[in-house]
Design a protein around this motif. Sequence first.
Motif, PDB file in Angstrom:
ATOM      1  N   ASN A 136      59.720   0.126  -8.947  1.00 46.84           N
ATOM      2  CA  ASN A 136      58.905  -1.086  -8.874  1.00 46.84           C
ATOM      3  C   ASN A 136      57.464  -0.731  -8.514  1.00 46.84           C
ATOM      4  OD1 ASN A 136      61.157  -3.007  -9.260  1.00 46.84           O
ATOM      5  ND2 ASN A 136      61.848  -2.197  -7.281  1.00 46.84           N
ATOM      6  N   VAL A 137      56.622  -0.720  -9.515  1.00 42.16           N
ATOM      7  CA  VAL A 137      55.223  -0.329  -9.346  1.00 42.16           C
ATOM      8  C   VAL A 137      54.360  -1.577  -9.166  1.00 42.16           C
ATOM      9  CG1 VAL A 137      53.268   0.814 -10.479  1.00 42.16           C
ATOM     10  CG2 VAL A 137      55.569   1.784 -10.663  1.00 42.16           C
ATOM     11  N   SER A 138      53.343  -1.492  -8.332  1.00 40.25           N
ATOM     12  CA  SER A 138      52.477  -2.639  -8.054  1.00 40.25           C
ATOM     13  C   SER A 138      51.718  -3.062  -9.308  1.00 40.25           C
ATOM     14  CB  SER A 138      51.475  -2.294  -6.953  1.00 40.25           C
ATOM     15  OG  SER A 138      50.512  -1.356  -7.424  1.00 40.25           O
ATOM     16  N   ASP A 139      51.331  -4.330  -9.346  1.00 36.44           N
ATOM     17  CA  ASP A 139      50.576  -4.855 -10.487  1.00 36.44           C
ATOM     18  C   ASP A 139      49.253  -4.113 -10.665  1.00 36.44           C
ATOM     19  OD1 ASP A 139      52.557  -6.677 -11.050  1.00 36.44           O
ATOM     20  OD2 ASP A 139      51.581  -8.345 -10.008  1.00 36.44           O
ATOM     21  N   ALA A 140      48.613  -3.761  -9.551  1.00 32.85           N
ATOM     22  CA  ALA A 140      47.335  -3.046  -9.623  1.00 32.85           C
ATOM     23  C   ALA A 140      47.492  -1.702 -10.316  1.00 32.85           C
ATOM     24  CB  ALA A 140      46.766  -2.846  -8.217  1.00 32.85           C
ATOM     25  N   MET A 141      48.558  -0.986 -10.004  1.00 28.24           N
ATOM     26  CA  MET A 141      48.779   0.328 -10.620  1.00 28.24           C
ATOM     27  C   MET A 141      49.234   0.187 -12.065  1.00 28.24           C
ATOM     28  SD  MET A 141      50.403   2.253  -7.294  1.00 28.24           S
ATOM     29  CE  MET A 141      50.555   3.910  -7.925  1.00 28.24           C
ATOM     30  N   LYS A 142      50.019  -0.855 -12.349  1.00 22.90           N
ATOM     31  CA  LYS A 142      50.420  -1.104 -13.740  1.00 22.90           C
ATOM     32  C   LYS A 142      49.201  -1.363 -14.614  1.00 22.90           C
ATOM     33  CE  LYS A 142      55.062  -3.046 -13.035  1.00 22.90           C
ATOM     34  NZ  LYS A 142      55.888  -4.280 -13.093  1.00 22.90           N
ATOM     35  N   LEU A 150      46.092  -0.359 -14.049  1.00 23.65           N
ATOM     36  CA  LEU A 150      45.348   0.901 -14.178  1.00 23.65           C
ATOM     37  C   LEU A 150      45.943   1.766 -15.283  1.00 23.65           C
ATOM     38  CD1 LEU A 150      43.296   3.048 -13.125  1.00 23.65           C
ATOM     39  CD2 LEU A 150      45.107   3.809 -11.555  1.00 23.65           C
ATOM     40  N   VAL A 151      47.253   1.903 -15.301  1.00 20.75           N
ATOM     41  CA  VAL A 151      47.934   2.723 -16.299  1.00 20.75           C
ATOM     42  C   VAL A 151      47.744   2.143 -17.693  1.00 20.75           C
ATOM     43  CG1 VAL A 151      50.197   3.518 -17.104  1.00 20.75           C
ATOM     44  CG2 VAL A 151      49.617   3.643 -14.673  1.00 20.75           C
ATOM     45  N   GLU A 178      34.932   0.178 -17.807  1.00 20.63           N
ATOM     46  CA  GLU A 178      34.023  -0.613 -16.978  1.00 20.63           C
ATOM     47  C   GLU A 178      34.328  -2.104 -17.032  1.00 20.63           C
ATOM     48  OE1 GLU A 178      30.282   0.626 -18.518  1.00 20.63           O
ATOM     49  OE2 GLU A 178      30.353   2.577 -17.496  1.00 20.63           O
ATOM     50  N   LYS A 179      34.935  -2.562 -18.118  1.00 19.56           N
ATOM     51  CA  LYS A 179      35.308  -3.973 -18.205  1.00 19.56           C
ATOM     52  C   LYS A 179      36.296  -4.350 -17.098  1.00 19.56           C
ATOM     53  CE  LYS A 179      34.831  -4.348 -23.249  1.00 19.56           C
ATOM     54  NZ  LYS A 179      35.569  -4.554 -24.521  1.00 19.56           N
ATOM     55  N   PHE A 180      37.041  -3.357 -16.616  1.00 16.89           N
ATOM     56  CA  PHE A 180      38.054  -3.605 -15.597  1.00 16.89           C
ATOM     57  C   PHE A 180      37.668  -3.017 -14.244  1.00 16.89           C
ATOM     58  CE2 PHE A 180      39.963  -3.685 -19.758  1.00 16.89           C
ATOM     59  CZ  PHE A 180      40.793  -4.789 -19.715  1.00 16.89           C
ATOM     60  N   GLY A 181      36.464  -2.465 -14.177  1.00 24.14           N
ATOM     61  CA  GLY A 181      35.980  -1.929 -12.915  1.00 24.14           C
ATOM     62  C   GLY A 181      36.559  -0.592 -12.511  1.00 24.14           C
ATOM     63  N   TYR A 182      37.091   0.173 -13.471  1.00 20.19           N
ATOM     64  CA  TYR A 182      37.702   1.465 -13.150  1.00 20.19           C
ATOM     65  C   TYR A 182      36.698   2.601 -13.323  1.00 20.19           C
ATOM     66  CZ  TYR A 182      42.104  -1.117 -13.543  1.00 20.19           C
ATOM     67  OH  TYR A 182      43.107  -2.025 -13.382  1.00 20.19           O
ATOM     68  N   GLY A 183      36.898   3.656 -12.544  1.00 18.10           N
ATOM     69  CA  GLY A 183      36.064   4.836 -12.670  1.00 18.10           C
ATOM     70  C   GLY A 183      36.656   5.807 -13.675  1.00 18.10           C
ATOM     71  N   PRO A 221      41.600  11.075 -21.079  1.00 23.46           N
ATOM     72  CA  PRO A 221      40.851  10.440 -19.985  1.00 23.46           C
ATOM     73  C   PRO A 221      41.686  10.238 -18.724  1.00 23.46           C
ATOM     74  CG  PRO A 221      41.496   8.811 -21.613  1.00 23.46           C
ATOM     75  CD  PRO A 221      41.839  10.144 -22.191  1.00 23.46           C
ATOM     76  N   ILE A 222      41.012  10.370 -17.578  1.00 22.03           N
ATOM     77  CA  ILE A 222      41.602  10.058 -16.278  1.00 22.03           C
ATOM     78  C   ILE A 222      40.799   8.909 -15.676  1.00 22.03           C
ATOM     79  CG2 ILE A 222      42.190  10.904 -13.980  1.00 22.03           C
ATOM     80  CD1 ILE A 222      42.084  13.750 -15.117  1.00 22.03           C
ATOM     81  N   LEU A 223      41.478   7.833 -15.314  1.00 24.36           N
ATOM     82  CA  LEU A 223      40.846   6.695 -14.672  1.00 24.36           C
ATOM     83  C   LEU A 223      41.372   6.565 -13.250  1.00 24.36           C
ATOM     84  CD1 LEU A 223      40.041   6.077 -17.616  1.00 24.36           C
ATOM     85  CD2 LEU A 223      40.525   3.664 -17.152  1.00 24.36           C
ATOM     86  N   THR A 224      40.549   6.035 -12.365  1.00 27.06           N
ATOM     87  CA  THR A 224      40.962   5.852 -10.976  1.00 27.06           C
ATOM     88  C   THR A 224      40.731   4.415 -10.532  1.00 27.06           C
ATOM     89  OG1 THR A 224      38.816   6.352  -9.962  1.00 27.06           O
ATOM     90  CG2 THR A 224      40.250   8.217 -10.488  1.00 27.06           C
TER      91      THR A 224
END
Length: 375
Positions: free
Chosen positions: A242-248, A250-251, A283-288, A329-332
């Motif tokens: 069960n992975v959090s919505d935030a991590m889902k 991001l992936v 950047e549309k989602f605020g990820y690095g 690509p790697i996003l954080t």
Amino acid sequence: MAFFLTSISHAVPALQFSTTCFHGELSSLSSSSSSSSSSFMGPRLASFPSTFPGKSSSFGKGLVVYSKRISGLEEAIRIRRERELRTSTASQRRPPLRRGKVSQQLPVPDHIPKPPYAGTKILPEISKEYQIHDAEGILKMRAACELAAQVLDHAGTLVRPSVTTNEIDKVVHQMIVDAGAYPSPLGYGGFPKSVCTSVNECMCHGIPDSRQLQDGDIINIDVTVYLNGYHGDTSKTFFCGNVSDAMKRLVKVTEECLHKGIAVCKDGALYRKIGKRISEHAEKFGYGVVDRFVGHGVGNVFHSEPLIFHHRNDKPGFMVEGQTFTIEPILTLGSTECITWEDNWTTLTADGSPAAQFEHTILITKTGAEILTKA
């Protein structure tokens, strides 16, 4: 398998601001800009002498307020990202990643052809030759990449709570050697395992060990095989329980960024378009977007030119029909800065925030790109 750049020229992010000098005096930031990691910096105050050229008198200190107008969408993204960071930290409350016990590397049968670096523990230099293939080479690349994709797909089925990354390595190793291939990471620059397993805040190059996967983890599995003299390279981030919505999210966005980058590829296209397209979507989602690890040419040689930058850049060069390289690509969810463990491989986000990565090996064609590692 991403290649690490020890020093590169950093592109300036579109929404990054810094303290500057105005008329020789240092600007002072208002209290509303409390975090340097925010994509928006509030009003900036500058104090300076209000003396105009040709005038002998001074009007003393003047106050100028600088501000940046941001759209409702940008503000919504900023607020959501801050909420996700708080949620990820507060709800998970998982301990930081720690090194487990690393078992001895597994043997490879003598009859299996091995790459030149196998058994040397020497980290090969990046080859300057671009890997452009004839018809026979393309067929061999397809075969290697097809095997890598099959192995990765099977490795993903092993991901569940209580399974160790070492167990995943054993299965991957056996599947590769059973196919008559060599696991490319094994012995590359002294890497002790046959696959990279990068969990949660590990950006890449995680070494399989005795750590058990936990419910809520994410894990990137990076598979490269050496078959008939050619390397096929691919990776994917999987959910564990069960992975959090935030991590889902991001992936999901990281995988979308990979395909956005592939979509601009074709004969004659500029390499830098890849980084531009990936950065725009992230950047549309605020990820690095991590800029220290790059894609690379792949074929007879594991890592070669061109280096594929996933962030905005002004690097020269264009793609050529018949060429193969990786995009990975790697996003954080937080900082893109990294720290590397003493093993010289395992690389984590500096702030402990989750990271996700996806990778394909592609073949450049006249009109586009063929994904060779598609399952």
